[in-house]
Design a protein around this motif. Structure first.
Motif, PDB file in Angstrom:
ATOM      1  N   CYS A   1     -59.069 -53.663 -69.428  1.00 51.89           N
ATOM      2  CA  CYS A   1     -58.623 -54.679 -68.459  1.00 51.89           C
ATOM      3  C   CYS A   1     -59.352 -56.020 -68.602  1.00 51.89           C
ATOM      4  O   CYS A   1     -59.704 -56.661 -67.611  1.00 51.89           O
ATOM      5  N   GLY A   2     -59.602 -56.431 -69.835  1.00 53.45           N
ATOM      6  CA  GLY A   2     -60.229 -57.720 -70.073  1.00 53.45           C
ATOM      7  C   GLY A   2     -61.712 -57.771 -69.769  1.00 53.45           C
ATOM      8  O   GLY A   2     -62.331 -58.827 -69.860  1.00 53.45           O
ATOM      9  N   GLU A   3     -62.300 -56.638 -69.423  1.00 56.28           N
ATOM     10  CA  GLU A   3     -63.725 -56.619 -69.071  1.00 56.28           C
ATOM     11  C   GLU A   3     -64.646 -56.495 -70.272  1.00 56.28           C
ATOM     12  O   GLU A   3     -65.849 -56.687 -70.148  1.00 56.28           O
ATOM     13  N   ARG A   4     -64.089 -56.145 -71.421  1.00 57.08           N
ATOM     14  CA  ARG A   4     -64.862 -56.056 -72.661  1.00 57.08           C
ATOM     15  C   ARG A   4     -64.081 -56.755 -73.770  1.00 57.08           C
ATOM     16  O   ARG A   4     -62.873 -56.885 -73.707  1.00 57.08           O
ATOM     17  N   THR A   5     -64.781 -57.179 -74.783  1.00 59.19           N
ATOM     18  CA  THR A   5     -64.126 -57.845 -75.914  1.00 59.19           C
ATOM     19  C   THR A   5     -63.434 -56.807 -76.796  1.00 59.19           C
ATOM     20  O   THR A   5     -63.649 -55.600 -76.658  1.00 59.19           O
ATOM     21  N   CYS A   6     -62.640 -57.308 -77.710  1.00 59.65           N
ATOM     22  CA  CYS A   6     -61.989 -56.420 -78.686  1.00 59.65           C
ATOM     23  C   CYS A   6     -63.029 -55.671 -79.510  1.00 59.65           C
ATOM     24  O   CYS A   6     -62.783 -54.551 -79.944  1.00 59.65           O
ATOM     25  N   SER A   7     -64.168 -56.283 -79.705  1.00 59.28           N
ATOM     26  CA  SER A   7     -65.233 -55.587 -80.433  1.00 59.28           C
ATOM     27  C   SER A   7     -65.630 -54.307 -79.721  1.00 59.28           C
ATOM     28  O   SER A   7     -65.952 -53.305 -80.369  1.00 59.28           O
ATOM     29  N   GLY A   8     -65.597 -54.313 -78.404  1.00 57.80           N
ATOM     30  CA  GLY A   8     -65.899 -53.111 -77.638  1.00 57.80           C
ATOM     31  C   GLY A   8     -64.914 -51.997 -77.936  1.00 57.80           C
ATOM     32  O   GLY A   8     -65.286 -50.828 -78.057  1.00 57.80           O
ATOM     33  N   ILE A   9     -63.643 -52.358 -78.060  1.00 56.13           N
ATOM     34  CA  ILE A   9     -62.615 -51.374 -78.402  1.00 56.13           C
ATOM     35  C   ILE A   9     -62.850 -50.861 -79.824  1.00 56.13           C
ATOM     36  O   ILE A   9     -62.798 -49.664 -80.079  1.00 56.13           O
ATOM     37  N   TYR A  10     -63.129 -51.784 -80.733  1.00 58.50           N
ATOM     38  CA  TYR A  10     -63.377 -51.397 -82.127  1.00 58.50           C
ATOM     39  C   TYR A  10     -64.582 -50.447 -82.210  1.00 58.50           C
ATOM     40  O   TYR A  10     -64.513 -49.402 -82.870  1.00 58.50           O
ATOM     41  N   HIS A  11     -65.663 -50.781 -81.538  1.00 60.77           N
ATOM     42  CA  HIS A  11     -66.868 -49.940 -81.586  1.00 60.77           C
ATOM     43  C   HIS A  11     -66.608 -48.572 -80.947  1.00 60.77           C
ATOM     44  O   HIS A  11     -67.144 -47.560 -81.409  1.00 60.77           O
ATOM     45  N   LEU A  12     -65.791 -48.535 -79.917  1.00 62.21           N
ATOM     46  CA  LEU A  12     -65.416 -47.262 -79.302  1.00 62.21           C
ATOM     47  C   LEU A  12     -64.694 -46.386 -80.325  1.00 62.21           C
ATOM     48  O   LEU A  12     -65.039 -45.215 -80.523  1.00 62.21           O
ATOM     49  N   LEU A  13     -63.690 -46.949 -80.974  1.00 61.48           N
ATOM     50  CA  LEU A  13     -62.905 -46.188 -81.955  1.00 61.48           C
ATOM     51  C   LEU A  13     -63.744 -45.745 -83.145  1.00 61.48           C
ATOM     52  O   LEU A  13     -63.574 -44.640 -83.669  1.00 61.48           O
ATOM     53  N   LYS A  14     -64.657 -46.597 -83.587  1.00 59.66           N
ATOM     54  CA  LYS A  14     -65.521 -46.276 -84.726  1.00 59.66           C
ATOM     55  C   LYS A  14     -66.639 -45.299 -84.340  1.00 59.66           C
ATOM     56  O   LYS A  14     -67.212 -44.642 -85.191  1.00 59.66           O
ATOM     57  N   GLY A  15     -66.947 -45.229 -83.047  1.00 60.57           N
ATOM     58  CA  GLY A  15     -67.998 -44.329 -82.591  1.00 60.57           C
ATOM     59  C   GLY A  15     -69.388 -44.908 -82.719  1.00 60.57           C
ATOM     60  O   GLY A  15     -70.349 -44.181 -82.980  1.00 60.57           O
ATOM     61  N   LYS A  16     -69.513 -46.211 -82.519  1.00 58.31           N
ATOM     62  CA  LYS A  16     -70.831 -46.844 -82.592  1.00 58.31           C
ATOM     63  C   LYS A  16     -71.732 -46.230 -81.519  1.00 58.31           C
ATOM     64  O   LYS A  16     -71.362 -46.175 -80.346  1.00 58.31           O
ATOM     65  N   LYS A  17     -72.887 -45.794 -81.931  1.00 60.64           N
ATOM     66  CA  LYS A  17     -73.773 -45.073 -81.031  1.00 60.64           C
ATOM     67  C   LYS A  17     -74.714 -46.001 -80.270  1.00 60.64           C
ATOM     68  O   LYS A  17     -75.906 -45.736 -80.153  1.00 60.64           O
ATOM     69  N   SER A  18     -74.158 -47.061 -79.721  1.00 63.56           N
ATOM     70  CA  SER A  18     -74.961 -47.933 -78.870  1.00 63.56           C
ATOM     71  C   SER A  18     -74.784 -47.479 -77.432  1.00 63.56           C
ATOM     72  O   SER A  18     -73.775 -46.858 -77.075  1.00 63.56           O
ATOM     73  N   SER A  19     -75.755 -47.792 -76.599  1.00 65.18           N
ATOM     74  CA  SER A  19     -75.645 -47.385 -75.195  1.00 65.18           C
ATOM     75  C   SER A  19     -74.425 -48.023 -74.546  1.00 65.18           C
ATOM     76  O   SER A  19     -73.766 -47.407 -73.706  1.00 65.18           O
TER      77      SER A  19
ATOM     78  N   ILE B   1     -57.713 -63.834 -72.440  1.00 69.27           N
ATOM     79  CA  ILE B   1     -58.082 -64.351 -71.121  1.00 69.27           C
ATOM     80  C   ILE B   1     -59.355 -65.186 -71.181  1.00 69.27           C
ATOM     81  O   ILE B   1     -59.862 -65.598 -70.146  1.00 69.27           O
ATOM     82  N   ASP B   2     -59.822 -65.440 -72.400  1.00 64.29           N
ATOM     83  CA  ASP B   2     -60.991 -66.305 -72.562  1.00 64.29           C
ATOM     84  C   ASP B   2     -60.724 -67.306 -73.688  1.00 64.29           C
ATOM     85  O   ASP B   2     -59.824 -67.114 -74.504  1.00 64.29           O
ATOM     86  N   ALA B   3     -61.488 -68.366 -73.687  1.00 62.13           N
ATOM     87  CA  ALA B   3     -61.282 -69.440 -74.661  1.00 62.13           C
ATOM     88  C   ALA B   3     -61.526 -68.979 -76.101  1.00 62.13           C
ATOM     89  O   ALA B   3     -60.919 -69.503 -77.033  1.00 62.13           O
ATOM     90  N   GLU B   4     -62.399 -67.999 -76.281  1.00 62.56           N
ATOM     91  CA  GLU B   4     -62.728 -67.516 -77.624  1.00 62.56           C
ATOM     92  C   GLU B   4     -61.695 -66.520 -78.152  1.00 62.56           C
ATOM     93  O   GLU B   4     -61.780 -66.089 -79.295  1.00 62.56           O
ATOM     94  N   CYS B   5     -60.744 -66.129 -77.314  1.00 63.46           N
ATOM     95  CA  CYS B   5     -59.726 -65.135 -77.687  1.00 63.46           C
ATOM     96  C   CYS B   5     -60.361 -63.819 -78.141  1.00 63.46           C
ATOM     97  O   CYS B   5     -59.980 -63.238 -79.158  1.00 63.46           O
ATOM     98  N   THR B   6     -61.318 -63.343 -77.365  1.00 59.90           N
ATOM     99  CA  THR B   6     -61.964 -62.076 -77.688  1.00 59.90           C
ATOM    100  C   THR B   6     -61.677 -60.999 -76.648  1.00 59.90           C
ATOM    101  O   THR B   6     -61.876 -59.824 -76.912  1.00 59.90           O
ATOM    102  N   ARG B   7     -61.249 -61.411 -75.461  1.00 59.40           N
ATOM    103  CA  ARG B   7     -60.914 -60.458 -74.394  1.00 59.40           C
ATOM    104  C   ARG B   7     -59.430 -60.610 -74.075  1.00 59.40           C
ATOM    105  O   ARG B   7     -58.939 -61.730 -73.932  1.00 59.40           O
ATOM    106  N   PHE B   8     -58.743 -59.468 -73.962  1.00 62.43           N
ATOM    107  CA  PHE B   8     -57.292 -59.479 -73.790  1.00 62.43           C
ATOM    108  C   PHE B   8     -56.862 -58.616 -72.621  1.00 62.43           C
ATOM    109  O   PHE B   8     -57.568 -57.684 -72.222  1.00 62.43           O
ATOM    110  N   VAL B   9     -55.680 -58.928 -72.121  1.00 59.02           N
ATOM    111  CA  VAL B   9     -54.977 -58.083 -71.164  1.00 59.02           C
ATOM    112  C   VAL B   9     -53.548 -57.928 -71.669  1.00 59.02           C
ATOM    113  O   VAL B   9     -53.094 -58.700 -72.526  1.00 59.02           O
ATOM    114  N   LEU B  10     -52.857 -56.944 -71.136  1.00 59.84           N
ATOM    115  CA  LEU B  10     -51.467 -56.749 -71.525  1.00 59.84           C
ATOM    116  C   LEU B  10     -50.576 -57.800 -70.886  1.00 59.84           C
ATOM    117  O   LEU B  10     -50.813 -58.231 -69.760  1.00 59.84           O
ATOM    118  N   THR B  11     -49.553 -58.199 -71.596  1.00 59.04           N
ATOM    119  CA  THR B  11     -48.511 -59.042 -71.021  1.00 59.04           C
ATOM    120  C   THR B  11     -47.519 -58.106 -70.320  1.00 59.04           C
ATOM    121  O   THR B  11     -47.615 -56.879 -70.427  1.00 59.04           O
TER     122      THR B  11
END
Length: 118
Positions: free
Chosen positions: A15-33, A75-85
Motif C-alpha cells: 500500500c505504498g508504505e515501502r519502496t519497490c526494493s522492499g518487494i524485491y528483497h521480500l521475493l529474493k529473501g534478503k535476510k535483513s530485519s 506516489i512519490d517523486a522518485e517513483c519508488t513507491r507505488f499503489v494500484l490504479t
C-alpha cells in the motif's frame, strides 16, 4: 500473467508504505530485519524467498511494464513507491487470490496461522 498478478498483489499489500526494493528483497529473501519484519507486518510471509532467482533487471522491467500499462502509479517523486490504479484493482480482482500462492506454500501458510493464532 502470474508474475504481474503477484506483483500487483504485493503492491496492494504494501500500500505504498515501502519502496519497490522492499518487494524485491521480500521475493529474493534478503535476510535483513526490515525484510523479515515486513513479510509479517504486511501478511506476505509466504512470499519471502519465493523468487530467489529473480534478477533485479527482470523485476524492474515488470514494474515498468505495470506502470506503462497503468496498473500501478507512483506516489512519490522518485517513483519508488507505488499503489494500484483502478484498473490494477480490477485486474487483481479477476485473478483468484488462492491462485497467487503456489500449492507447495499453502500448507506452510496453514501451519503459520496455527502458530501465530493458536
Amino acid at each position: 500473467m502470474y508474475q504481474d498478478a503477484l506483483l500487483l498483489y504485493l503492491v496492494q499489500k504494501f500500500c505504498g508504505e515501502r519502496t519497490c526494493s522492499g518487494i524485491y528483497h521480500l521475493l529474493k529473501g534478503k535476510k535483513s530485519s526490515q525484510s523479515v519484519q515486513d513479510s509479517f507486518l504486511f501478511h506476505v510471509a509466504p512470499f519471502f524467498h519465493s523468487c530467489s532467482e529473480l534478477s533485479r533487471s527482470c523485476f524492474d522491467a515488470r514494474i515498468e511494464h505495470l506502470q506503462r500499462a497503468q496498473l500501478i502509479k507512483p506516489i512519490d517523486a522518485e517513483c519508488t513507491r507505488f499503489v494500484l490504479t483502478e484498473d490494477g484493482v480490477k485486474l487483481l480482482d479477476v485473478f483468484p487470490e488462492n491462485r497467487l500462492i503456489p500449492d507447495g506454500l499453502k500448507s506452510s501458510i496453514k501451519s503459520m496461522k496455527k502458530v501465530a493464532f493458536g
